[in-house]
Design a protein around this motif. Structure first.
Motif, PDB file in Angstrom:
ATOM      1  N   TYR A   1       4.105   0.784  -7.213  1.00 19.70           N
ATOM      2  CA  TYR A   1       2.915  -0.062  -7.383  1.00 19.70           C
ATOM      3  C   TYR A   1       3.209  -1.162  -8.412  1.00 19.70           C
ATOM      4  O   TYR A   1       2.824  -2.322  -8.238  1.00 19.70           O
ATOM      5  CB  TYR A   1       1.719   0.769  -7.847  1.00 19.70           C
ATOM      6  CG  TYR A   1       1.321   1.892  -6.923  1.00 19.70           C
ATOM      7  CD1 TYR A   1       0.692   1.642  -5.710  1.00 19.70           C
ATOM      8  CD2 TYR A   1       1.558   3.215  -7.272  1.00 19.70           C
ATOM      9  CE1 TYR A   1       0.324   2.679  -4.861  1.00 19.70           C
ATOM     10  CE2 TYR A   1       1.193   4.263  -6.437  1.00 19.70           C
ATOM     11  CZ  TYR A   1       0.580   3.987  -5.238  1.00 19.70           C
ATOM     12  OH  TYR A   1       0.217   5.029  -4.403  1.00 19.70           O
TER      13      TYR A   1
ATOM     14  N   ALA B   1       5.560  -3.781  -6.950  1.00 17.00           N
ATOM     15  CA  ALA B   1       4.833  -4.664  -6.039  1.00 17.00           C
ATOM     16  C   ALA B   1       4.017  -5.694  -6.818  1.00 17.00           C
ATOM     17  O   ALA B   1       4.056  -6.901  -6.512  1.00 17.00           O
ATOM     18  CB  ALA B   1       3.923  -3.840  -5.130  1.00 17.00           C
TER      19      ALA B   1
ATOM     20  N   THR C   1       0.839  -1.200   0.000  1.00 17.89           N
ATOM     21  CA  THR C   1       0.000   0.000   0.000  1.00 17.89           C
ATOM     22  C   THR C   1       0.873   1.248   0.000  1.00 17.89           C
ATOM     23  O   THR C   1       1.989   1.236   0.530  1.00 17.89           O
ATOM     24  CB  THR C   1      -0.947   0.026   1.217  1.00 17.89           C
ATOM     25  OG1 THR C   1      -1.885   1.096   1.054  1.00 17.89           O
ATOM     26  CG2 THR C   1      -0.185   0.218   2.523  1.00 17.89           C
TER      27      THR C   1
ATOM     28  N   VAL D   1      -3.506   0.089 -11.079  1.00 19.68           N
ATOM     29  CA  VAL D   1      -3.843  -1.081 -10.262  1.00 19.68           C
ATOM     30  C   VAL D   1      -4.792  -2.019 -10.993  1.00 19.68           C
ATOM     31  O   VAL D   1      -4.683  -3.242 -10.888  1.00 19.68           O
ATOM     32  CB  VAL D   1      -4.447  -0.630  -8.910  1.00 19.68           C
ATOM     33  CG1 VAL D   1      -4.911  -1.834  -8.100  1.00 19.68           C
ATOM     34  CG2 VAL D   1      -3.432   0.186  -8.124  1.00 19.68           C
TER      35      VAL D   1
ATOM     36  N   VAL E   1      -2.466  -4.651  -4.410  1.00 22.39           N
ATOM     37  CA  VAL E   1      -2.167  -3.271  -4.017  1.00 22.39           C
ATOM     38  C   VAL E   1      -3.409  -2.581  -3.473  1.00 22.39           C
ATOM     39  O   VAL E   1      -4.512  -2.780  -3.992  1.00 22.39           O
ATOM     40  CB  VAL E   1      -1.621  -2.492  -5.238  1.00 22.39           C
ATOM     41  CG1 VAL E   1      -1.599  -1.003  -4.977  1.00 22.39           C
ATOM     42  CG2 VAL E   1      -0.227  -2.991  -5.597  1.00 22.39           C
TER      43      VAL E   1
END
Length: 365
Positions: A289, A292, A277, A311, A299
Motif C-alpha cells: 500500500y 503504491a 487494491t 491509507v 488505494v
C-alpha cells in the motif's frame, strides 16, 4: 565505537517476494547510518551482507511446486519451508554469532532467528530486538508463539496489537513502529511497465495462492462489475492457473493480465496504472500500500484499523467481501482527483524516519 547489530534473515537476497526479507534488507541499509550492521543471510544482497549457507524457505517452496514433493513435505508439518529454513539456519548461524558477537541481535525470520538469538542471549546476555510481522494473523497464533522467546523489545505495527500483547504478557516491552518505504525507489517519475491493457487499470500485487489471506479473487470479482476497467495482477504462486481461469470467466481476455516481474521493475508497474487494491484479510501491515501511494496511486483496501491508518485520505476502505460495495469504492476512487494526497501519505513512512525510531530502541537496549 559504533554498536554492532546483527540483522538475521536467510531469505534476504535470495528472494524479494516477501515483506520480511525486504524489510530486513532495507532496515540493514538504513541502520548502517547509526551502527556497525551485519545482515546475515544465505545470499549476498548488500555491502553489509554476511553470507552463511542454509536452506532458505524460497528453495523449499520451489520444491513444493511438485505435487509429490509437496505431499511428502507436508505429511507431518504444515509449513515445511519455514521449518527447514529454521533448522538449517540455526545450525549455521548460531556458531557464527557465538564467535562474532554483536551488541544487539535483530532476527527477522520468525522462530528460526529467534531461536538463534535466544541461545546467544543465554550465553552472553545479548539483547534481542524483534518485529512481529505476523500481527494478529490466525487470531494471534504466531504472535503468541514468538512471545515465548521473550525478546528484550518487541516491535508491533499498531495499538491493537500492543494491547493484545500486554494482555497476555504484561511485562513484555512493546514499541509501535511502522514499516518503511523507499521513497527514492517508489515515486511517480520514471519508466512505466507496458501492460498492453486499455482504459482505466487497477493493480493488485500478491502471491497467487488460494490458501493465503490476500483474497485476490475478490479484486477480480469487483473489477468484473465495472465497465471499461481492467485488472493487472502482479505475482506468482502455485495457483496461477486457477486465477487465470477465473479472470477469463469474469473479465475476458482483454480486461486482465497476470505478470511476474523482478523486484527492481516493480516501481515501473505501479507507475503504469490508475489505482491500487489489495483485499487482504488480517494483513499485518502491507508495505505494498505504501509503495503504491509513494508512486502516486490512490488505494482501495479492506476496512480495518491498520488499513485506515495506512491509507488515510489517500484512498478508500470498504467491506471488500461485499462485492457491490467493493466495486463502488473502486469506481469512486478511479473517478476522483487525488492530487498529491497519496504521495503525502506515504511520506510519513520514509525508511529514514523508521530507522531513526529503531535506532532509539537499539540504543536503549
Amino acid at each position: 565505537m559504533k554498536k554492532k547489530v546483527a540483522v538475521i534473515h536467510p531469505e534476504a537476497g535470495f528472494s524479494s517476494s516477501g515483506g520480511s526479507q525486504l524489510s530486513a534488507y532495507e532496515m540493514a541499509e538504513h541502520l548502517a547510518t547509526f551502527f556497525d550492521v551485519r545482515l546475515i543471510s544465505s545470499s549476498k544482497c548488500s555491502e553489509h551482507s554476511v553470507v552463511i549457507p542454509c536452506i532458505p524457505r524460497g528453495k523449499v517452496k520451489k520444491l513444493q511446486r511438485n505435487k509429490t514433493m509437496d505431499w511428502l513435505l507436508t505429511r507431518f508439518v504444515s509449513n515445511p519451508s519455514l521449518l527447514i529454513e529454521s533448522i538449517t539456519s540455526f545450525l549455521t548461524y548460531t556458531p557464527y554469532l557465538l564467535f562474532k558477537r554483536a551488541d544487539v541481535i535483530y532476527p527477522n525470520n520468525d522462530y528460526g532467528g529467534l531461536a538463534v538469538a535466544a541461545v546467544v542471549r543465554k550465553l552472553f546476555k545479548t539483547p534481542i530486538l524483534y518485529t512481529e510481522r505476523a500481527g494478529m494473523v490466525s487470531n494471534g497464533k504466531v504472535l503468541r508463539r514468538n512471545l515465548k522467546f521473550k525478546p528484550d523489545c518487541l516491535v508491533v505495527f499498531n495499538e491493537d496489537t500492543k494491547k493484545y500483547v500486554k494482555q497476555i504478557a504484561p511485562n513484555q516491552r512493546v514499541e509501535i513502529i511502522p514499516n518503511g518505504v523507499n521513497l527514492s525507489l517508489f515515486s511517480p517519475e520514471g519508466e512505466r511497465f507496458n501492460h498492453g491493457l486499455s482504459g482505466k487499470v487497477v493493480l493488485t500485487v500478491g502471491a497467487l495462492n488460494k490458501q493465503n489471506h490476500k483474497r485476490i479473487h475478490l479484486a477480480i470479482e469487483a473489477v468484473s462489475k465495472l465497465n471499461d476497467v481492467a485488472l493487472l495482477i502482479c505475482g506468482d504462486g502455485p495457483d496461477v492457473a486457477y486465477f487465470t481461469s477465473l479472470c477469463e470467466v469474469k473479465l475476458g481476455a482483454s480486461r486482465y493480465k497476470i505478470v511476474k516481474v523482478d523486484f527492481a521493475d516493480i516501481p515501473n508497474v505501479y507507475r503504469a496504472v490508475d489505482a491500487f487494491t489489495l483485499p487482504s484479510e488480517d494483513e499485518p501491515f502491507g508495505r505494498v500500500y505504501l509503495e503504491a501511494m509513494a508512486s502516486g496511486l490512490p488505494v482501495v483496501a479492506t476496512d480495518d484499523a491498520m488499513r485506515r491508518t495506512l491509507v488515510g485520505k489517500a484512498g478508500n476502505v470498504c467491506d471488500v467481501t461485499n462485492i457491490e460495495q467493493y466495486a463502488a469504492a473502486l469506481a469512486a476512487t478511479l473517478s476522483t482527483d487525488w492530487d498529491n494526497k497519496p504521495i503525502e501519505q506515504a511520506a510519513d513512512y520514509s525508511w529514514e524516519s523508521v530507522a531513526e525510531q529503531y535506532a532509539k530502541v537499539i540504543n536503549s537496549l
